[in-house]
Design a protein around this motif. Structure first.
Motif, PDB file in Angstrom:
ATOM      1  N   PHE A 141       3.628  12.647   3.715  1.00  0.00           N
ATOM      2  CA  PHE A 141       1.951  11.612   4.252  1.00  0.00           C
ATOM      3  C   PHE A 141       2.402  11.048   5.476  1.00  0.00           C
ATOM      4  CE2 PHE A 141      -0.817  10.180   0.222  1.00  0.00           C
ATOM      5  CZ  PHE A 141      -0.160  10.504  -0.845  1.00  0.00           C
TER       6      PHE A 141
ATOM      7  N   VAL B 161       1.231   7.688   7.167  1.00  0.00           N
ATOM      8  CA  VAL B 161       0.105   6.401   6.906  1.00  0.00           C
ATOM      9  C   VAL B 161       0.339   5.985   8.096  1.00  0.00           C
ATOM     10  CG1 VAL B 161      -0.105   4.572   5.890  1.00  0.00           C
ATOM     11  CG2 VAL B 161       1.481   6.475   4.855  1.00  0.00           C
TER      12      VAL B 161
ATOM     13  N   LEU C 160      -5.002   2.945   6.875  1.00  0.00           N
ATOM     14  CA  LEU C 160      -4.279   1.421   6.430  1.00  0.00           C
ATOM     15  C   LEU C 160      -5.501   1.045   6.995  1.00  0.00           C
ATOM     16  CD1 LEU C 160      -0.702   1.261   5.056  1.00  0.00           C
ATOM     17  CD2 LEU C 160      -2.581   1.689   3.845  1.00  0.00           C
TER      18      LEU C 160
ATOM     19  N   ARG D  11      -1.061  14.971   3.010  1.00  0.00           N
ATOM     20  CA  ARG D  11      -1.695  14.008   3.468  1.00  0.00           C
ATOM     21  C   ARG D  11      -2.102  12.623   4.020  1.00  0.00           C
ATOM     22  NH1 ARG D  11      -3.451  17.816   0.513  1.00  0.00           N
ATOM     23  NH2 ARG D  11      -3.534  17.107  -1.637  1.00  0.00           N
ATOM     24  N   VAL D  12      -2.687  11.872   4.964  1.00  0.00           N
ATOM     25  CA  VAL D  12      -3.304  11.106   6.119  1.00  0.00           C
ATOM     26  C   VAL D  12      -3.453  10.274   5.022  1.00  0.00           C
ATOM     27  CG1 VAL D  12      -3.785  11.024   8.307  1.00  0.00           C
ATOM     28  CG2 VAL D  12      -3.265  12.742   7.702  1.00  0.00           C
ATOM     29  N   VAL D  13      -3.247   8.560   5.805  1.00  0.00           N
ATOM     30  CA  VAL D  13      -3.985   7.576   5.087  1.00  0.00           C
ATOM     31  C   VAL D  13      -3.653   6.564   6.488  1.00  0.00           C
ATOM     32  CG1 VAL D  13      -3.543   5.719   3.666  1.00  0.00           C
ATOM     33  CG2 VAL D  13      -3.045   7.939   2.686  1.00  0.00           C
TER      34      VAL D  13
ATOM     35  N   ALA E 174       0.237  -1.314   0.539  1.00  0.00           N
ATOM     36  CA  ALA E 174       0.078   0.557   0.380  1.00  0.00           C
ATOM     37  C   ALA E 174       0.794   1.277  -0.353  1.00  0.00           C
ATOM     38  CB  ALA E 174      -1.282  -0.012   1.123  1.00  0.00           C
TER      39      ALA E 174
ATOM     40  N   ILE F 196       1.372   4.748  -2.399  1.00  0.00           N
ATOM     41  CA  ILE F 196       1.019   5.656  -2.256  1.00  0.00           C
ATOM     42  C   ILE F 196       2.516   6.754  -2.681  1.00  0.00           C
ATOM     43  CG2 ILE F 196       0.872   7.012   0.199  1.00  0.00           C
ATOM     44  CD1 ILE F 196      -0.387   5.085   1.334  1.00  0.00           C
TER      45      ILE F 196
ATOM     46  N   THR G 188       2.563   9.160  -5.242  1.00  0.00           N
ATOM     47  CA  THR G 188       1.703  10.139  -5.182  1.00  0.00           C
ATOM     48  C   THR G 188       2.580  10.819  -3.959  1.00  0.00           C
ATOM     49  OG1 THR G 188      -0.528   9.456  -5.043  1.00  0.00           O
ATOM     50  CG2 THR G 188      -0.248  11.743  -4.433  1.00  0.00           C
TER      51      THR G 188
END
Ligand SMILES: Nc1ncnc2c1ncn2[C@@H]1O[C@H](COP(=O)(O)OP(=O)(O)O)[C@@H](O)[C@H]1O
Ligand SMILES: O=P(O)(O)OC[C@H]1O[C@](O)(COP(=O)(O)O)[C@@H](O)[C@@H]1O
Length: 308
Positions: free
Chosen positions: A150, A152, A236, A232-234, A135, A139, A142
């Motif tokens: 980012f 994550v 999972l 940005r925050v992801v 994953a 990411i 980008t």
């Protein structure tokens, strides 16, 4: 976990024993939610994620009188030994069942957190790790194309094992995790700024869900507020907890499942299985009461050194 279930059933069959599958974990012991599990019931489960026996949290099992009931239920049904697949909570329960009521128990480590004492591996960790890395690789495209930061978030309520291994495997710029000795916001900012000065325009920070600084969302909000970053925050989340198990998880599930049954058949109990330096290890169930292992410090240090 299904690899371990399959191995238990089929090794037991090979030794002339019948296996019963207990559904929904310890709740199933209280509810007698169980049934014979013939070898054919394990067809085509090796490659499936989750557990065909289902699972459940069972807070009542912390009560001694409920454990006594469970032991009585097992005895009345003529069940002679219990193979428990789970993490430290499940093993604590098994340890108590054996110590208090003489139920012969064997443990197979199963948790994506990989935080059991005495073993370098638990079922699910390798699969979850590979899922998280895949994953983050996506990411990263980008992050580098847009020159973005980012954050994550990976799972690990009280363990940074998954976070640190993921960070190293995907070349993250930093990792935040609960057991970290220098997990400060200031250290993180200084690390990211030093990389910026080196010419790095995108970064990935892996955040363990249970990190002391807060969730990835909270850390991201703080960085945005303080530094005006377009980050940005992801999260999972449960994506890491499912899916077809890796080959290593299938192999160790199969080995541990068969070994647990062979040892119970030989009259041994009160143990759990593990892996140490590539070899199958045998540990006393009581060892689960030891402090849980922290991610190796040299690995998290390496994350910083290699991301310059
Ligand atoms: N200290 C304990 N004593 C008795 N039973 C426990 C104990 N801790 C957990 N359990 C039982 O084991 C189950 C699984 O534990 P939990 O911590 O939820 O998961 P894990 O096995 O993944 O650590 C709990 O729902 C509860 O039934
Ligand atoms: O929100 P849920 O479903 O309880 O699961 C999240 C928690 O379970 C864990 O993934 C551990 O799960 P397992 O021990 O069952 O693998 C933690 O890292 C996480 O905090």
């Amino acid at each position: 976990m299904n690899a371990a279930i399959r191995a238990v059933v089929r090794q037991a069959d090979a030794l002339g024993h019948e296996t019963w599958g207990i559904r929904h974990g310890y709740q199933g012991l209280l509810d007698k939610d169980w049934a014979p599990m013939p070898t054919r019931a394990c067809a085509n489960i090796l490659q499936r994620g989750g557990t065909v026996l289902h699972t459940a949290r069972c807070p009542e099992f912390l009560l001694p009188n409920r454990r006594a009931e469970a032991a009585e239920n097992l005895r009345a049904e003529g069940i002679q030994g219990l193979v428990v697949i789970g993490g430290d909570g499940s093993f604590r329960a098994a340890e108590a069942l054996q110590r208090e009521h003489g139920v012969p128990c064997a443990g197979i480590p199963g948790t994506i957190d990989n935080d059991l004492p005495g073993t370098e591996r638990t079922l699910g960790f390798d699969t979850a790790l590979n899922t998280a890395v895949e994953a983050i690789d996506r990411i990263r495209d980008t992050a580098s194309s847009h020159g973005r930061l980012f954050l994550v978030e990976v799972m690990g309520r009280s363990s940074g094992m998954l976070a640190v291994h993921t960070a190293l495997a995907c070349g993250a710029e930093a990792v935040l995790y609960p057991e970290s000795p220098d997990d400060s916001y200031e250290t993180l900012v200084a690390r990211l700024y030093a990389n910026w000065l080196r010419g790095k325009r995108s970064s990935i920070v892996v955040v363990a869900e249970g990190d002391g600084l807060g969730s990835a969302v909270a850390v991201g909000d703080r960085l945005r507020r303080d530094h005006g970053l377009d980050l940005r925050v992801v999260v999972l989340g449960h994506i890491q907890r499912g899916g077809s198990p890796s080959a290593l998880d299938r192999i160790w599930g199969s080995r541990w499942g068969a070994e647990a049954v062979r040892r119970l058949d030989a009259g041994e109990s009160g143990f759990y299985l593990g892996e140490v330096a590539g070899a199958l290890a045998l540990l006393p169930l009581a060892q689960v009461l030891d402090p849980h292992p922290s991610p190796p410090g040299d690995l998290s240090e390496l994350v910083g050194i290699l991301s310059r």
